[in-house]
Design a protein around this motif. Sequence first.
Motif, PDB file in Angstrom:
ATOM      1  N   PRO A 104       0.711  -1.223  -0.229  1.00  0.00           N
ATOM      2  CA  PRO A 104      -0.140  -0.012  -0.089  1.00  0.00           C
ATOM      3  C   PRO A 104       1.257   1.344   0.044  1.00  0.00           C
ATOM      4  O   PRO A 104       1.717   1.200   0.570  1.00  0.00           O
ATOM      5  N   ILE A 105       0.473   2.190  -0.823  1.00  0.00           N
ATOM      6  CA  ILE A 105       1.173   3.540  -0.974  1.00  0.00           C
ATOM      7  C   ILE A 105       1.154   4.428   0.085  1.00  0.00           C
ATOM      8  O   ILE A 105      -0.278   4.908   0.579  1.00  0.00           O
ATOM      9  N   ASN A 106       2.045   4.949   0.667  1.00  0.00           N
ATOM     10  CA  ASN A 106       2.054   6.111   1.465  1.00  0.00           C
ATOM     11  C   ASN A 106       1.911   7.377   0.677  1.00  0.00           C
ATOM     12  O   ASN A 106       3.179   7.817   0.071  1.00  0.00           O
ATOM     13  N   LEU A 107       0.961   8.068   0.599  1.00  0.00           N
ATOM     14  CA  LEU A 107       0.721   9.292  -0.349  1.00  0.00           C
ATOM     15  C   LEU A 107       1.841  10.310  -0.197  1.00  0.00           C
ATOM     16  O   LEU A 107       2.400  10.863  -0.880  1.00  0.00           O
ATOM     17  N   LYS A 108       2.123  10.497   1.201  1.00  0.00           N
ATOM     18  CA  LYS A 108       3.085  11.625   1.761  1.00  0.00           C
ATOM     19  C   LYS A 108       4.614  11.227   1.360  1.00  0.00           C
ATOM     20  O   LYS A 108       5.125  12.256   0.824  1.00  0.00           O
ATOM     21  N   ILE A 109       4.926   9.826   1.227  1.00  0.00           N
ATOM     22  CA  ILE A 109       6.187   9.372   0.750  1.00  0.00           C
ATOM     23  C   ILE A 109       6.188   9.468  -0.881  1.00  0.00           C
ATOM     24  O   ILE A 109       7.256  10.153  -1.316  1.00  0.00           O
ATOM     25  N   LEU A 110       5.185   9.078  -1.312  1.00  0.00           N
ATOM     26  CA  LEU A 110       5.004   9.294  -2.701  1.00  0.00           C
ATOM     27  C   LEU A 110       5.243  11.072  -3.131  1.00  0.00           C
ATOM     28  O   LEU A 110       6.020  11.041  -4.244  1.00  0.00           O
ATOM     29  N   LEU A 111       4.550  11.604  -2.369  1.00  0.00           N
ATOM     30  CA  LEU A 111       4.738  13.192  -2.868  1.00  0.00           C
ATOM     31  C   LEU A 111       6.119  13.530  -2.577  1.00  0.00           C
ATOM     32  O   LEU A 111       6.721  14.354  -3.417  1.00  0.00           O
ATOM     33  N   ALA A 112       6.947  13.124  -1.687  1.00  0.00           N
ATOM     34  CA  ALA A 112       8.167  13.423  -1.393  1.00  0.00           C
ATOM     35  C   ALA A 112       9.431  12.946  -2.599  1.00  0.00           C
ATOM     36  O   ALA A 112      10.110  13.704  -2.979  1.00  0.00           O
ATOM     37  N   ARG A 113       8.950  11.775  -3.029  1.00  0.00           N
ATOM     38  CA  ARG A 113       9.720  11.305  -4.153  1.00  0.00           C
ATOM     39  C   ARG A 113       9.586  11.892  -5.541  1.00  0.00           C
ATOM     40  O   ARG A 113      10.336  12.098  -6.349  1.00  0.00           O
ATOM     41  N   VAL A 114       8.178  12.295  -5.577  1.00  0.00           N
ATOM     42  CA  VAL A 114       7.900  13.089  -6.858  1.00  0.00           C
ATOM     43  C   VAL A 114       8.486  14.353  -6.887  1.00  0.00           C
ATOM     44  O   VAL A 114       9.077  14.867  -7.691  1.00  0.00           O
ATOM     45  N   LYS A 115       8.381  15.003  -5.853  1.00  0.00           N
ATOM     46  CA  LYS A 115       9.159  16.399  -5.594  1.00  0.00           C
ATOM     47  C   LYS A 115      10.660  16.308  -5.595  1.00  0.00           C
ATOM     48  O   LYS A 115      11.265  17.177  -6.328  1.00  0.00           O
ATOM     49  N   ARG A 116      11.198  15.231  -5.228  1.00  0.00           N
ATOM     50  CA  ARG A 116      12.699  15.017  -5.330  1.00  0.00           C
ATOM     51  C   ARG A 116      12.868  14.821  -6.856  1.00  0.00           C
ATOM     52  O   ARG A 116      13.858  15.650  -7.279  1.00  0.00           O
ATOM     53  N   ILE A 117      12.222  14.034  -7.494  1.00  0.00           N
ATOM     54  CA  ILE A 117      12.543  13.843  -9.013  1.00  0.00           C
ATOM     55  C   ILE A 117      12.431  14.921  -9.850  1.00  0.00           C
ATOM     56  O   ILE A 117      13.136  15.368 -10.602  1.00  0.00           O
ATOM     57  N   LEU A 118      11.444  15.907  -9.568  1.00  0.00           N
ATOM     58  CA  LEU A 118      10.933  16.813 -10.317  1.00  0.00           C
ATOM     59  C   LEU A 118      11.707  18.186  -9.925  1.00  0.00           C
ATOM     60  O   LEU A 118      11.688  19.312 -10.501  1.00  0.00           O
ATOM     61  N   LYS A 119      12.628  18.016  -8.683  1.00  0.00           N
ATOM     62  CA  LYS A 119      13.428  18.951  -8.116  1.00  0.00           C
ATOM     63  C   LYS A 119      12.591  20.178  -7.696  1.00  0.00           C
ATOM     64  O   LYS A 119      12.935  21.436  -7.868  1.00  0.00           O
ATOM     65  N   ILE A 120      11.513  19.789  -7.231  1.00  0.00           N
ATOM     66  CA  ILE A 120      10.602  20.893  -6.622  1.00  0.00           C
ATOM     67  C   ILE A 120      11.061  21.242  -5.067  1.00  0.00           C
ATOM     68  O   ILE A 120      10.970  20.366  -4.295  1.00  0.00           O
ATOM     69  N   ASP A 121      11.263  22.366  -4.801  1.00  0.00           N
ATOM     70  CA  ASP A 121      11.848  22.891  -3.521  1.00  0.00           C
ATOM     71  C   ASP A 121      10.687  23.397  -2.949  1.00  0.00           C
ATOM     72  O   ASP A 121       9.941  24.371  -3.316  1.00  0.00           O
ATOM     73  N   ASP A 122      10.223  22.901  -1.788  1.00  0.00           N
ATOM     74  CA  ASP A 122       9.052  23.405  -0.968  1.00  0.00           C
ATOM     75  C   ASP A 122       9.161  24.792  -0.679  1.00  0.00           C
ATOM     76  O   ASP A 122       8.120  25.457  -0.376  1.00  0.00           O
ATOM     77  N   LYS A 123      10.401  25.335  -0.689  1.00  0.00           N
ATOM     78  CA  LYS A 123      10.483  26.794  -0.099  1.00  0.00           C
ATOM     79  C   LYS A 123      10.251  27.746  -1.453  1.00  0.00           C
ATOM     80  O   LYS A 123       9.795  28.604  -1.200  1.00  0.00           O
ATOM     81  N   SER A 124      10.214  26.967  -2.714  1.00  0.00           N
ATOM     82  CA  SER A 124       9.762  27.784  -3.833  1.00  0.00           C
ATOM     83  C   SER A 124       8.526  27.529  -4.408  1.00  0.00           C
ATOM     84  O   SER A 124       7.881  28.547  -5.290  1.00  0.00           O
ATOM     85  N   SER A 125       7.850  26.389  -3.867  1.00  0.00           N
ATOM     86  CA  SER A 125       6.376  26.124  -4.252  1.00  0.00           C
ATOM     87  C   SER A 125       5.536  26.286  -3.063  1.00  0.00           C
ATOM     88  O   SER A 125       5.772  25.785  -2.007  1.00  0.00           O
ATOM     89  N   TYR A 126       4.583  27.021  -3.250  1.00  0.00           N
ATOM     90  CA  TYR A 126       3.622  27.337  -2.013  1.00  0.00           C
ATOM     91  C   TYR A 126       2.213  27.001  -2.437  1.00  0.00           C
ATOM     92  O   TYR A 126       1.883  27.334  -3.834  1.00  0.00           O
ATOM     93  N   TYR A 127       1.487  26.385  -1.831  1.00  0.00           N
ATOM     94  CA  TYR A 127       0.053  26.042  -2.020  1.00  0.00           C
ATOM     95  C   TYR A 127      -0.892  25.935  -0.814  1.00  0.00           C
ATOM     96  O   TYR A 127      -0.221  25.251   0.051  1.00  0.00           O
ATOM     97  N   TYR A 128      -1.665  26.605  -0.781  1.00  0.00           N
ATOM     98  CA  TYR A 128      -2.663  26.482   0.629  1.00  0.00           C
ATOM     99  C   TYR A 128      -4.029  26.796   0.029  1.00  0.00           C
ATOM    100  O   TYR A 128      -4.492  28.055  -0.276  1.00  0.00           O
ATOM    101  N   ASN A 129      -4.956  25.743   0.205  1.00  0.00           N
ATOM    102  CA  ASN A 129      -6.459  25.777   0.201  1.00  0.00           C
ATOM    103  C   ASN A 129      -6.936  26.659  -1.202  1.00  0.00           C
ATOM    104  O   ASN A 129      -7.610  27.654  -0.858  1.00  0.00           O
ATOM    105  N   GLY A 130      -6.277  26.376  -2.465  1.00  0.00           N
ATOM    106  CA  GLY A 130      -6.947  26.931  -3.559  1.00  0.00           C
ATOM    107  C   GLY A 130      -6.029  27.807  -4.106  1.00  0.00           C
ATOM    108  O   GLY A 130      -5.966  28.021  -5.369  1.00  0.00           O
ATOM    109  N   LEU A 131      -4.898  28.288  -3.464  1.00  0.00           N
ATOM    110  CA  LEU A 131      -4.053  29.480  -3.762  1.00  0.00           C
ATOM    111  C   LEU A 131      -2.599  28.931  -4.083  1.00  0.00           C
ATOM    112  O   LEU A 131      -2.293  28.199  -3.092  1.00  0.00           O
TER     113      LEU A 131
END
Length: 220
Positions: free
Chosen positions: A102-129
């Motif tokens: 079974p897939i842990n979605l938070k772990i999957l998200l972390a792997r996707v962000k690592r591969i796509l080189k998405i820095d959490d500090k550069s990408s912001y999302y909260y409740n629609g924005l």
Amino acid sequence: MKKILIIEDEINLANSIELFFKNENFQLIVVHDGKKSIDKFYNEKPDLVLLDINLPNMNGWEICNEIRSNSDTPVIMMTARDSEYDELRGLELGADDYITKPINLKILLARVKRILKIDDKSSYYYNGLGFDSRTLELTINNEKIELSPKESQILEYFIRNKGLVLSREKLINKIWGFDYEGEDRAVDTIIKRLRKKMGIFSERIKTLRGIGYSYDEDKA
């Protein structure tokens, strides 16, 4: 906004991944049939593929081989099989990563962000924005809104300092520079334009009369 192609015949799992990643400001395309996924891949040109192995009409090994023969798009294999052989086979076919169910979605998200080189500090999302400081792209409920450079800079500064009181002087020094000699009301004009573009989220930028502004992400 990054685009992900999900190739998964377990509908409940595919829907769970789709909903979770949409809330993280990704665009999702879902396919449940192996053969149909090839056309979707070439037509949609995703930034990353989440690929199951056991699929109807064409299995994940064949799909991975097809993708890797013609593209360097990242592929993460998803499978209930938990064996070293399957992992090695996926990696040998060119998969970039491998995750078992079974897939842990938070772990999957972390792997996707690592591969796509998405820095959490550069990408912001909260409740629609959403806002990406690298592309200066604002999204309101997944709709792209064009910002001017100054609007982008101010929004980025607000987001990085959310909850803090920011005076006009501080905003001018940060955005225009210490040697700025123009009107200090210029910041009000830019914020007025920014609020208009933020639409239903405009109240996130709060005016503190006689003091300055603050960003409250829990508004709207």
